[in-house]
Write a protein that holds these residues in place. Sequence first.
Motif, PDB file in Angstrom:
ATOM      1  N   LEU A   1      -7.592  -2.723  30.149  1.00 45.77           N
ATOM      2  CA  LEU A   1      -8.331  -2.309  31.335  1.00 45.77           C
ATOM      3  C   LEU A   1      -9.376  -1.241  31.037  1.00 45.77           C
ATOM      4  CD1 LEU A   1      -5.459  -2.109  33.993  1.00 45.77           C
ATOM      5  CD2 LEU A   1      -7.272  -3.821  33.855  1.00 45.77           C
ATOM      6  N   ILE A   2      -8.999  -0.253  30.227  1.00 47.10           N
ATOM      7  CA  ILE A   2      -9.883   0.895  29.970  1.00 47.10           C
ATOM      8  C   ILE A   2     -10.010   1.103  28.464  1.00 47.10           C
ATOM      9  CG2 ILE A   2     -10.320   3.345  30.417  1.00 47.10           C
ATOM     10  CD1 ILE A   2      -8.410   3.122  32.806  1.00 47.10           C
ATOM     11  N   ALA A   3     -11.135   0.695  27.914  1.00 43.93           N
ATOM     12  CA  ALA A   3     -11.392   0.897  26.487  1.00 43.93           C
ATOM     13  C   ALA A   3     -11.872   2.335  26.262  1.00 43.93           C
ATOM     14  CB  ALA A   3     -12.441  -0.082  25.994  1.00 43.93           C
ATOM     15  N   PRO A   4     -11.666   2.882  25.070  1.00 42.11           N
ATOM     16  CA  PRO A   4     -12.171   4.229  24.782  1.00 42.11           C
ATOM     17  C   PRO A   4     -13.681   4.313  25.008  1.00 42.11           C
ATOM     18  CG  PRO A   4     -10.650   3.520  23.067  1.00 42.11           C
ATOM     19  CD  PRO A   4     -10.885   2.333  23.949  1.00 42.11           C
ATOM     20  N   ASN A   5     -14.090   5.319  25.744  1.00 42.80           N
ATOM     21  CA  ASN A   5     -15.504   5.476  26.081  1.00 42.80           C
ATOM     22  C   ASN A   5     -16.218   6.285  25.000  1.00 42.80           C
ATOM     23  OD1 ASN A   5     -18.010   6.427  27.412  1.00 42.80           O
ATOM     24  ND2 ASN A   5     -17.117   5.390  29.181  1.00 42.80           N
ATOM     25  N   VAL A   6     -17.276   5.714  24.458  1.00 40.73           N
ATOM     26  CA  VAL A   6     -18.012   6.342  23.357  1.00 40.73           C
ATOM     27  C   VAL A   6     -19.263   7.064  23.854  1.00 40.73           C
ATOM     28  CG1 VAL A   6     -19.186   5.910  21.157  1.00 40.73           C
ATOM     29  CG2 VAL A   6     -17.157   4.586  21.763  1.00 40.73           C
ATOM     30  N   HIS A   7     -19.788   6.693  25.014  1.00 40.32           N
ATOM     31  CA  HIS A   7     -21.131   7.125  25.413  1.00 40.32           C
ATOM     32  C   HIS A   7     -21.166   8.193  26.503  1.00 40.32           C
ATOM     33  CE1 HIS A   7     -22.518   3.816  22.984  1.00 40.32           C
ATOM     34  NE2 HIS A   7     -21.797   2.965  23.695  1.00 40.32           N
ATOM     35  N   ILE A   8     -20.121   8.311  27.319  1.00 36.30           N
ATOM     36  CA  ILE A   8     -20.233   9.181  28.494  1.00 36.30           C
ATOM     37  C   ILE A   8     -20.316  10.661  28.133  1.00 36.30           C
ATOM     38  CG2 ILE A   8     -17.739   9.318  28.891  1.00 36.30           C
ATOM     39  CD1 ILE A   8     -18.462   9.266  31.937  1.00 36.30           C
ATOM     40  N   LEU A   9     -19.539  11.108  27.142  1.00 36.57           N
ATOM     41  CA  LEU A   9     -19.551  12.528  26.787  1.00 36.57           C
ATOM     42  C   LEU A   9     -20.897  12.971  26.204  1.00 36.57           C
ATOM     43  CD1 LEU A   9     -15.968  13.082  25.323  1.00 36.57           C
ATOM     44  CD2 LEU A   9     -16.826  13.646  27.602  1.00 36.57           C
ATOM     45  N   PRO A  10     -21.471  12.230  25.229  1.00 35.15           N
ATOM     46  CA  PRO A  10     -22.795  12.657  24.746  1.00 35.15           C
ATOM     47  C   PRO A  10     -23.870  12.567  25.824  1.00 35.15           C
ATOM     48  CG  PRO A  10     -22.149  10.563  23.752  1.00 35.15           C
ATOM     49  CD  PRO A  10     -20.941  11.112  24.439  1.00 35.15           C
ATOM     50  N   ARG A  11     -23.717  11.634  26.772  1.00 33.80           N
ATOM     51  CA  ARG A  11     -24.690  11.531  27.860  1.00 33.80           C
ATOM     52  C   ARG A  11     -24.650  12.777  28.749  1.00 33.80           C
ATOM     53  NH1 ARG A  11     -23.445   6.338  30.645  1.00 33.80           N
ATOM     54  NH2 ARG A  11     -24.065   5.499  28.613  1.00 33.80           N
ATOM     55  N   ILE A  12     -23.414  13.216  29.092  1.00 31.22           N
ATOM     56  CA  ILE A  12     -23.256  14.431  29.899  1.00 31.22           C
ATOM     57  C   ILE A  12     -23.769  15.643  29.134  1.00 31.22           C
ATOM     58  CG2 ILE A  12     -21.570  15.976  30.962  1.00 31.22           C
ATOM     59  CD1 ILE A  12     -19.825  13.521  31.513  1.00 31.22           C
ATOM     60  N   GLU A  13     -23.438  15.688  27.857  1.00 28.47           N
ATOM     61  CA  GLU A  13     -23.839  16.827  27.038  1.00 28.47           C
ATOM     62  C   GLU A  13     -25.356  16.951  26.926  1.00 28.47           C
ATOM     63  OE1 GLU A  13     -21.938  18.704  23.099  1.00 28.47           O
ATOM     64  OE2 GLU A  13     -21.109  18.582  25.098  1.00 28.47           O
ATOM     65  N   ARG A  14     -26.015  15.843  26.744  1.00 29.07           N
ATOM     66  CA  ARG A  14     -27.482  15.876  26.664  1.00 29.07           C
ATOM     67  C   ARG A  14     -28.094  16.384  27.977  1.00 29.07           C
ATOM     68  NH1 ARG A  14     -29.835  13.368  22.281  1.00 29.07           N
ATOM     69  NH2 ARG A  14     -28.501  11.954  21.063  1.00 29.07           N
TER      70      ARG A  14
END
Length: 310
Positions: free
Chosen positions: A90-103
């Motif tokens: 159902l929920i795969a490890p998210n690779v993109h959300i943290l760097p997106r927030i950080e940027r």
Amino acid sequence: MKKSSPYGNPLKSTELTVSWNRFSKSLSIAFEDYVTAKRLEFARTLGLWQGWIFHLPLRSLVIAWIPFLVYLVFFANYSSLRHITGLDNLIAPNVHILPRIERSLCFGYLPHRILSSFANPFFDILAGVPYLIHFPLPALYLFWLGAKHPHLVLQYIWLAGWLNLVAVIIQFVFPTAPPWFADSAVYDSHQRLISSLPNEAAFQRTDALLGIGVFHDIYSRSPVKFGAFPSLHVAWPALIAAYKAPFGTPLAVAHVVWIALAALYSTHHYLIDALGGIALVLLLKFCVRLTSPFVFKRRTINRWSVLEQV
């Protein structure tokens, strides 16, 4: 003409010898007094622990440890529980959300990339030290707290247990990839992972410097690979800084900053992970202060500082 002694004035030489002997004796006595005082302090600490443990309510002790024991079950069986509950699909490890927030928070920059660009052997060792301290830190702090502030021990165990449990539940439901994985992962045309850095990330350089695989052994055995947010590496010292710092709040805050910089430098965490760990500590401390079942008063029995639950 009278010849002078090759050894100078005999009287002055004798006085110097006497003064030196007195100084040496005083230094020896001072050292013996210091050692004796430390032995008595250690014995007193053990005595306080003995008095505290013997008068500690067993039921309260068991309740205090429940959140931490539940955390251990979650942590040790992380992959199995995700598979059993179906969260793997159902929920795969998210690779993109943290760097997106950080940027978005850091004006387009990723602080971990800036810090890691200064990689050198000195910084590798400097970053490795707080990470190694991280593991025995809670136990050492618990021992100190029991000796100095025994009435706060159960509440600390309760708070630390909830801190770990809430963090691992977040990582369980919403797994996030650390920077080293996001920056090094290579995928094929079907988005299947081909390769990435080892779990110890930048600490593989520290292992190479030390000539032993201490960080490799630690991280290769960790059941939680995608648990970047929130950072418990930062949260544990933040808890001590916010609770009862042994050497004063400024030094405790410096420790939090140190391990946060080490987490970014080693590419194990984003800045948002460190801030998330600190925010979780402050939130749980506020909640526990309102709802904690552990409120004690002091009473002295046979010279021991004994706790009674209110």
